[in-house]
Design an enzyme around this catalytic site. Sequence first.
Site, PDB file in Angstrom:
ATOM      1  N   ARG A  41      64.739  78.679 135.430  1.00 16.97           N
ATOM      2  CA  ARG A  41      65.342  79.128 134.173  1.00 16.97           C
ATOM      3  C   ARG A  41      64.654  80.397 133.692  1.00 16.97           C
ATOM      4  NH1 ARG A  41      64.896  74.452 130.120  1.00 16.97           N
ATOM      5  NH2 ARG A  41      62.823  74.339 131.020  1.00 16.97           N
ATOM      6  N   ARG A  48      59.437  76.912 121.392  1.00 20.18           N
ATOM      7  CA  ARG A  48      60.467  76.196 120.626  1.00 20.18           C
ATOM      8  C   ARG A  48      59.965  75.885 119.228  1.00 20.18           C
ATOM      9  NH1 ARG A  48      62.213  73.364 125.225  1.00 20.18           N
ATOM     10  NH2 ARG A  48      61.479  74.494 127.033  1.00 20.18           N
ATOM     11  N   ASP A 133      62.253  70.086 119.826  1.00 18.47           N
ATOM     12  CA  ASP A 133      61.707  70.644 121.059  1.00 18.47           C
ATOM     13  C   ASP A 133      62.772  71.323 121.913  1.00 18.47           C
ATOM     14  OD1 ASP A 133      59.161  70.987 122.216  1.00 18.47           O
ATOM     15  OD2 ASP A 133      59.702  69.656 123.856  1.00 18.47           O
ATOM     16  N   ASN A 134      64.039  71.171 121.517  1.00 20.69           N
ATOM     17  CA  ASN A 134      65.134  71.817 122.250  1.00 20.69           C
ATOM     18  C   ASN A 134      65.777  72.937 121.432  1.00 20.69           C
ATOM     19  OD1 ASN A 134      64.677  70.107 124.362  1.00 20.69           O
ATOM     20  ND2 ASN A 134      66.378  68.753 123.933  1.00 20.69           N
ATOM     21  N   ASP A 143      67.498  74.336 127.113  1.00 16.32           N
ATOM     22  CA  ASP A 143      67.340  72.957 127.594  1.00 16.32           C
ATOM     23  C   ASP A 143      68.673  72.237 127.781  1.00 16.32           C
ATOM     24  OD1 ASP A 143      64.678  73.318 127.757  1.00 16.32           O
ATOM     25  OD2 ASP A 143      64.153  72.215 125.958  1.00 16.32           O
TER      26      ASP A 143
END
Length: 471
Positions: A41, A48, A133-134, A143
Amino acid sequence: MFHLGIPTTRAGTCVTSDSKVVRDIFYDGNPKNERCTVVLRIASTFIRFGSFEIFKPPDEYTGRKGPSVNRNDIRIQMLDYVISTFYPEIQEAYSDNTIQRNAAFFKEITKRTARLVAEWQCVGFCHGVLNTDNMSIVGLTIDYGPFGFMDRYDPEHVCNGSDNTGRYAYNKQPEICKWNLGKLAEALVPELPLEISQLILEEEYDAEFEKHYLQKMRKKLGLIQLELEEDSKLVSELLETMHLTAGDFTNIFYLLSSFSVDIDPSKFEDFLEELTSQCASVEELKVVFKPQMDPRQLSMMLMLAQSNPQLFALIGTKANINKELERIEEFSKLQQLTADDLLSRNKRHWKEWLEKYRVRLQKEIESIGNSDAWNTERVKVMNSNNPKYILRNYIAQNAIEAAENGDFSEVRNVLKLLEHPFQEAEGFQEVKEDAEEEGATATAAVSSQETRSRQPYCSKPPLWASELCVT
């Protein structure tokens, strides 16, 4: 997502090996071997919102705390790095006042996040797991796990099969992203006092989301000349009509560019036929509303809700029970509904909305001189904002099954197609693999999928796709 024009991380490579790993992909106690695969990625940063929560003080109820609690020195260093590297114009403008700089940064990430979610809502994209966290600190879609594009319009659509409470449902995405920004605000204290960040969040987020969402929806409807207050209601009524008729979100928006103000009656009937063909059939609706609980279990849950609310709260929710009761009622009605009755009802709903749309388009024409030039531009704007192709689950499933059997040609076909989501795929050539590269074993595997793969990539999902579950 990138070719749809939505801010996103990128995938550079996908490397698959013959090594196997055990995965219980549906969390149902039926693990199976899957190939080990690595996706590379790419993004300017993978920091984040949750990265700043490693400094969280102990929770007053659970006692849980971040692993770097009391390390304010690291938080200051990380915040300085994020702002100076990814928001250099803010760093430059407020170099002599840290609080103002941090407030400007929080305002910018609030607005970016609001615009990002508005973009998601306008193409029917569901992320699936929108925890802190995303959420990207630079406002990217990040994510990709159990994500999906909505087919039949359902505001409560949940793409993630393991999201039992619908926390991340399609219609809750704007609200949950705002909540996540609130958690980021808490994590930035004391570098940014909460009273400042909370005020920014309340003043900026909803206004920015609504503004960007309506701007995008106007483009999707070809309202390019005027910005009227009534437009918001027209959009709401369109979505309500889609919901009532179980219309395909992507395909109905795509079809609207072929509607015109002065359409003659015979062509209008043809258009109406095409529009209603994108609505769910009686058979499809029976699958949608099929009751999911055993009647005895439902009866027990209803009794428990009355007699022991505390115990009920541990094993179920009122919303889930109400949803099941709605399914039972709807399923019962469907047993009496004929295909002709459904078509007649759907046509009535769409005629009502199309008349409102025609009146609104007429106002566009009245405000300009050259209606032909306006219509050409309108169609152009609509066709560059309403994709013809999205990554539907059934398309992905066909590609996955072929790839699992050693044939990657369908993966490449789909990838090539999705690089041009707004264009007609006339003359689109399927990419054929070199037999030596992929191995001749693929032929038998692909032939078993022949009937599935022959559907046009822009089709609403076939009936078998309703069984697909993404976790």
